[in-house]
Design a protein around this motif. Structure first.
Motif, PDB file in Angstrom:
ATOM      1  N   THR A  37       0.812  -1.211   0.000  1.00 37.45           N
ATOM      2  CA  THR A  37       0.000   0.000   0.000  1.00 37.45           C
ATOM      3  C   THR A  37       0.851   1.270   0.000  1.00 37.45           C
ATOM      4  O   THR A  37       0.635   2.172  -0.822  1.00 37.45           O
ATOM      5  CB  THR A  37      -0.931   0.016   1.228  1.00 37.45           C
ATOM      6  N   ARG A  41       1.838   3.485  -3.472  1.00 32.09           N
ATOM      7  CA  ARG A  41       0.872   4.584  -3.464  1.00 32.09           C
ATOM      8  C   ARG A  41       1.102   5.543  -4.617  1.00 32.09           C
ATOM      9  O   ARG A  41       0.173   5.897  -5.347  1.00 32.09           O
ATOM     10  CB  ARG A  41       0.964   5.337  -2.130  1.00 32.09           C
ATOM     11  N   ARG A 109     -14.383   3.732   0.040  1.00 25.99           N
ATOM     12  CA  ARG A 109     -13.739   4.421   1.156  1.00 25.99           C
ATOM     13  C   ARG A 109     -12.955   3.487   2.064  1.00 25.99           C
ATOM     14  O   ARG A 109     -11.949   3.863   2.638  1.00 25.99           O
ATOM     15  CB  ARG A 109     -14.801   5.168   1.991  1.00 25.99           C
ATOM     16  N   ARG A 110     -13.428   2.262   2.205  1.00 26.90           N
ATOM     17  CA  ARG A 110     -12.755   1.317   3.105  1.00 26.90           C
ATOM     18  C   ARG A 110     -11.450   0.835   2.465  1.00 26.90           C
ATOM     19  O   ARG A 110     -11.416   0.493   1.277  1.00 26.90           O
ATOM     20  CB  ARG A 110     -13.651   0.118   3.396  1.00 26.90           C
ATOM     21  N   LEU A 111     -10.389   0.780   3.267  1.00 23.06           N
ATOM     22  CA  LEU A 111      -9.086   0.358   2.769  1.00 23.06           C
ATOM     23  C   LEU A 111      -9.134  -1.085   2.263  1.00 23.06           C
ATOM     24  O   LEU A 111      -8.551  -1.404   1.217  1.00 23.06           O
ATOM     25  CB  LEU A 111      -8.028   0.509   3.867  1.00 23.06           C
ATOM     26  N   ARG A 114     -10.724  -1.167  -1.175  1.00 24.76           N
ATOM     27  CA  ARG A 114      -9.842  -0.629  -2.210  1.00 24.76           C
ATOM     28  C   ARG A 114      -8.755  -1.637  -2.557  1.00 24.76           C
ATOM     29  O   ARG A 114      -8.378  -1.773  -3.731  1.00 24.76           O
ATOM     30  CB  ARG A 114      -9.208   0.681  -1.744  1.00 24.76           C
ATOM     31  N   ARG A 115      -8.242  -2.324  -1.554  1.00 17.95           N
ATOM     32  CA  ARG A 115      -7.227  -3.353  -1.828  1.00 17.95           C
ATOM     33  C   ARG A 115      -7.815  -4.494  -2.653  1.00 17.95           C
ATOM     34  O   ARG A 115      -7.181  -4.986  -3.597  1.00 17.95           O
ATOM     35  CB  ARG A 115      -6.674  -3.894  -0.511  1.00 17.95           C
TER      36      ARG A 115
END
Length: 352
Positions: A37, A41, A109-111, A114-115
């Motif tokens: 992550t 980025r 919005r949640r990490l 997104r992953r």
């Protein structure tokens, strides 16, 4: 004569999809290779910004390829999609998952979400070109002919595997070259060197795979190998090699438009070389252009539709790419949207 013209249009459409769509698949490849992550980025930020305005339009070329195949050469369409249904189906699934992953990653919005969506996008960007390349390899290796039954042997031959790997390396090369220029455009000097190194490495890998492909096709796809070593096929092979040398020379210098042109020339020359090496066959040694062609009236109307597309669609796509290269298609930020909303509210008439 009309059938030959439509066959040339089909080859050019395949070339356009390989170059335009391949660049997007390559961006997904580098998304997958960017790391964790925090480490990934910055590269992923650039990939999102570079792809967002134009990633969907590249599928126009794929739709064009399918339309030409099933209307202009129905026997070819039936044969290829029957014998190669599994790799092509997996490629289609990859396209759908890739699009969904890219579209859903940014607004989530949640990490964890997104992953997940990012991983789906990245993995599908590698799987899809591999299976498309494997299907092309099955055709080149003379394992696909009218009446061929679908089996693993059709698309897991040495030529299919090598073509699949070449397809992945090609997308990685194109993606890295274009992202190098995008890094400069978005004022990210740290990413210019990052993607430049990856472009050079992927070009080196692609060169090695091209040599391996020559040895493999000599044994497993003799008709295509024969076409690539003489006549027009050899000309395009030499052109691809020369373009690769020029690209390698330009990459260490300031990224600009010319390195993109030469990188596209590498890939386009290779695809056109493969197409001309198969002449006069669409399926080597089993199905000629004349035998696969549809009714003369259908080909005539298809030629007319193609002309209309050249006049209407191609300029629109070129304009889209041009606007994107000038940064005219960037999304508005939240601050800009709020400012615009406020301005509209300030100008509104009072209720009392």
């Amino acid at each position: 004569m009309t059938a030959d013209l439509i066959a040339v249009v089909l080859l050019l459409a395949v070339t356009a999809y390989t170059c335009a769509g391949g660049t997007d698949y390559g961006a997904g490849f580098w998304d997958l290779a960017a790391g964790g992550t925090e480490r990934g980025r910055r590269p992923r930020w650039l990939i999102d910004r570079a792809m967002a305005p134009v990633w969907e339009v590249n599928n126009v070329w794929l739709v064009f390829v399918l339309v030409i195949m099933w209307t202009g050469f129905p026997v070819l369409f039936q044969t290829v999609f029957s014998a190669m249904w599994l790799p092509l189906a997996l490629a289609v699934v990859g396209m759908v998952l890739r699009g969904a992953g890219f579209a859903l990653r940014k607004p989530t919005r949640r990490l964890a979400g997104r992953r997940l969506y990012g991983a789906v996008f990245a993995v599908a960007s590698v799987v899809t070109p591999f299976f498309l390349g494997a299907a092309v390899g099955g055709v080149a290796s003379e394992r696909v002919a009218p009446g061929t039954d679908a089996s693993a042997d059709v698309w897991t031959s040495p030529t299919s595997v090598v073509f699949g790997l070449v397809a992945v390396a090609t997308t990685a090369f194109l993606g890295a070259v274009f992202l190098t220029g995008d890094a400069r455009r978005f004022d990210a000097p740290d990413l210019v060197g990052y993607f430049r190194r990856r472009a050079l490495w992927s070009l080196a890998v692609l060169t090695v795979l091209a040599v391996v492909t020559g040895f493999v096709t000599h044994e497993d796809a003799p008709y295509v190998w024969h076409g690539l070593t003489r006549g027009p096929g050899l000309f395009f092979v030499v052109l691809a090699g020369a373009s690769a040398l020029v690209t390698a020379w330009l990459l260490p210098r300031a990224p600009g438009a010319w390195v993109r042109v030469t990188a596209v020339a590498v890939v386009a020359s290779a695809v056109i070389g493969w197409g001309t090496a198969q002449r006069p066959y669409l399926l080597p040694t089993s199905l000629t252009v004349a035998d696969a062609a549809g009714a003369p009236s259908t080909l005539t109307w298809l030629a007319i539709v193609t002309l209309v597309a050249l006049v209407v669609v191609v300029p629109a796509v070129v304009l889209l790419y041009w606007l994107d290269s000038r940064g005219e298609l960037e999304e508005l930020t939240d601050a800009e949207l709020r400012k615009g909303s406020g301005a509209a509210g300030d100008g509104a008439a009072p209720d009392s």
